[in-house]
Scaffold this motif. Structure first.
Motif, short mmCIF file in Angstrom:
data_model
loop_
_atom_site.label_atom_id
_atom_site.label_comp_id
_atom_site.label_asym_id
_atom_site.label_seq_id
_atom_site.Cartn_x
_atom_site.Cartn_y
_atom_site.Cartn_z
N ARG A 79 0.83 -1.21 0.00
CA ARG A 79 0.00 0.00 0.00
C ARG A 79 0.86 1.26 0.00
O ARG A 79 0.64 2.20 -0.78
CB ARG A 79 -0.90 -0.02 1.23
N ASP A 80 1.88 1.29 0.89
CA ASP A 80 2.74 2.47 1.02
C ASP A 80 3.58 2.69 -0.25
O ASP A 80 3.78 3.83 -0.69
CB ASP A 80 3.66 2.32 2.24
N GLU A 81 4.07 1.59 -0.84
CA GLU A 81 4.86 1.71 -2.07
C GLU A 81 3.99 2.23 -3.22
O GLU A 81 4.43 3.08 -4.00
CB GLU A 81 5.47 0.35 -2.43
N MET A 139 4.32 5.71 -5.39
CA MET A 139 4.40 5.70 -6.86
C MET A 139 3.36 6.62 -7.49
O MET A 139 3.57 7.15 -8.58
CB MET A 139 4.21 4.27 -7.38
N MET A 140 2.23 6.81 -6.79
CA MET A 140 1.17 7.65 -7.32
C MET A 140 1.59 9.12 -7.45
O MET A 140 0.97 9.90 -8.16
CB MET A 140 -0.09 7.54 -6.45
N MET A 191 3.39 7.01 -13.40
CA MET A 191 3.11 5.75 -12.71
C MET A 191 1.75 5.74 -12.02
O MET A 191 1.31 4.69 -11.55
CB MET A 191 4.20 5.50 -11.65
N ARG A 192 1.10 6.88 -11.96
CA ARG A 192 -0.11 7.01 -11.16
C ARG A 192 -1.19 6.00 -11.54
O ARG A 192 -1.74 5.30 -10.68
CB ARG A 192 -0.68 8.44 -11.26
N GLU A 193 -1.49 5.92 -12.81
CA GLU A 193 -2.57 5.01 -13.24
C GLU A 193 -2.26 3.57 -12.90
O GLU A 193 -3.13 2.80 -12.46
CB GLU A 193 -2.80 5.17 -14.75
N LEU A 194 -1.00 3.19 -13.07
CA LEU A 194 -0.59 1.81 -12.78
C LEU A 194 -0.67 1.53 -11.27
O LEU A 194 -1.09 0.45 -10.85
CB LEU A 194 0.85 1.60 -13.28
N ALA A 195 -0.28 2.52 -10.47
CA ALA A 195 -0.19 2.30 -9.02
C ALA A 195 -1.53 2.46 -8.31
O ALA A 195 -1.72 1.92 -7.22
CB ALA A 195 0.82 3.29 -8.41
N GLU A 196 -2.45 3.17 -8.93
CA GLU A 196 -3.70 3.52 -8.25
C GLU A 196 -4.52 2.30 -7.84
O GLU A 196 -4.98 2.18 -6.71
CB GLU A 196 -4.53 4.45 -9.14
#
Length: 356
Positions: free
Chosen positions: A61-63, A67-68, A73-78
């Motif tokens: 969750r924290d990683e 990344m967001m 990377m936001r879309e991938l990490a969301e």
């Protein structure tokens, strides 16, 4: 970090430390020490595994949250962030439940006793049907259901029945069934079509081993008599029926199912031991004693935990306000939905009592 969560984190750290300590001790342990250390570690292993899952979810969750911050990377990490964010409280709750004090009887077998209360023959008929429902439920879970006593009435119902239910976690599942069960329906003997109300009492006792309860032979009064049954079905020409009275507590158990006096005595002792064990448990646990008194009551129509209304096809558990419109399936032994709801309510109350 909230105080509650901090308290949980500290408790989990101590748990992990103890597991590491046990592993180290096992490397040098000898003789009888090995068994005790291994048992303690095996009890901690499920908790250690769950803690590992929680910590992994927290890290993921924290990683993902970090990344967001990167637009690329936001879309991938969301999606990962939201999945792990939702997983963390679920895992925390599971751990809190696992850390709650355990009832040592929960994993063991149970003695099930059913007796008609108010309602005459109709109560006896429903008692027999309810006994059959529990027998089918036991079969559906792969449990062994041994009938210790089945006192049949002249009209096909029962005056009382006792069974030993064996399997893992039997008492934990069945203990919520203790209490007064009310039935509303038109009896087969009713010519005016009127709905009658009858009650049946159910008692679920944790099965006691000899090590759990010490009973002195000098404290017992044992009477033998000739067994009798409906229509002479189980009538024996010898005094095979047994009645055992535990003089210090006044507990009485009668057994006549077997044609052998020796077998009836063994069964009666099993039930007697479990009744005394249950009394002892209630004596040292006032909260459970109050709960048992409220649930089992005296068999009066007004003291009920559940109502089976056949004309409307519904079963209502009054303790949690649950109503199911599937009485036929419940009477076929499909009890999991009710028991799951009662278990969840009990767990929520225990967590609340712990301040969670």
């Amino acid at each position: 970090m909230s105080g509650t969560k901090s308290g949980l984190a500290e408790k989990l750290d101590r748990l992990l430390y103890r597991a590491d300590e046990l592993r180290a001790l096992l490397e040098t342990a000898e003789g009888g020490q090995i068994g005790a250390l291994a048992r303690e570690l095996s009890e901690l292993d499920p908790l250690v595994e769950k803690v590992g899952a929680l910590r992994a979810a927290e890290r993921a969750r924290d990683e993902a949250e970090a990344m967001m911050a990167d637009p690329e990377m936001r879309e991938l990490a969301e999606s990962e962030y939201y999945a792990q964010r939702d997983a963390v409280p679920v895992l925390e709750r599971e751990l809190r439940l696992m850390l709650l004090p355990k009832d040592s009887a929960d994993e063991g077998n149970a003695i099930l006793e059913i007796r008609p209360a108010a309602g005459g023959d109709e109560a006896g008929l429903f008692a027999a049907e309810l006994f059959g429902a529990y027998q089918r439920y036991a079969a559906s879970r792969g449990w062994r259901f041994d009938i210790l006593d089945y006192d049949e009435s002249e009209v096909g119902g029962i005056k009382g029945a006792v069974a030993e239910v064996q399997g893992r976690g039997v008492f934990a599942r069945l203990k919520y069934e203790s209490g007064v069960h009310r039935v509303q329906r038109v009896p087969s003997t009713e010519t005016q079509g009127r709905i009658h109300t009858s009650t049946v009492t159910v008692a679920v006792l944790p099965e006691a081993e000899e090590v759990d309860v010490q009973i002195n032979e000098s404290d017992l009064r044992i009477d033998t008599y000739r067994a009798s049954g409906a229509g002479g079905q189980h009538v024996n020409k010898t005094d095979s029926a047994v009645r055992i009275t535990h003089i210090p507590t006044g507990t009485v158990v009668a057994m006549q199912e077997e044609r052998s006096q020796h077998k009836n005595r063994a069964k009666a002792m099993k039930v007697l031991r479990s009744r005394i064990y249950d009394q002892q448990r209630m004596a040292v646990d006032s909260a459970r004693a109050g709960d048992r008194k409220a649930q089992v009551g005296t068999g009066d129509r007004s003291e009920r935990i559940r109502t089976y209304n056949f004309p409307q096809g519904r079963v209502t558990d009054h303790r949690i306000g649950l109503t199911l419109h599937k009485i036929d399936r419940v009477m076929q032994g499909e009890l999991d939905e009710i028991i799951d709801a009662l278990t969840a309510e009990d767990e929520a109350a225990r967590l609340a009592a712990e301040g969670v």
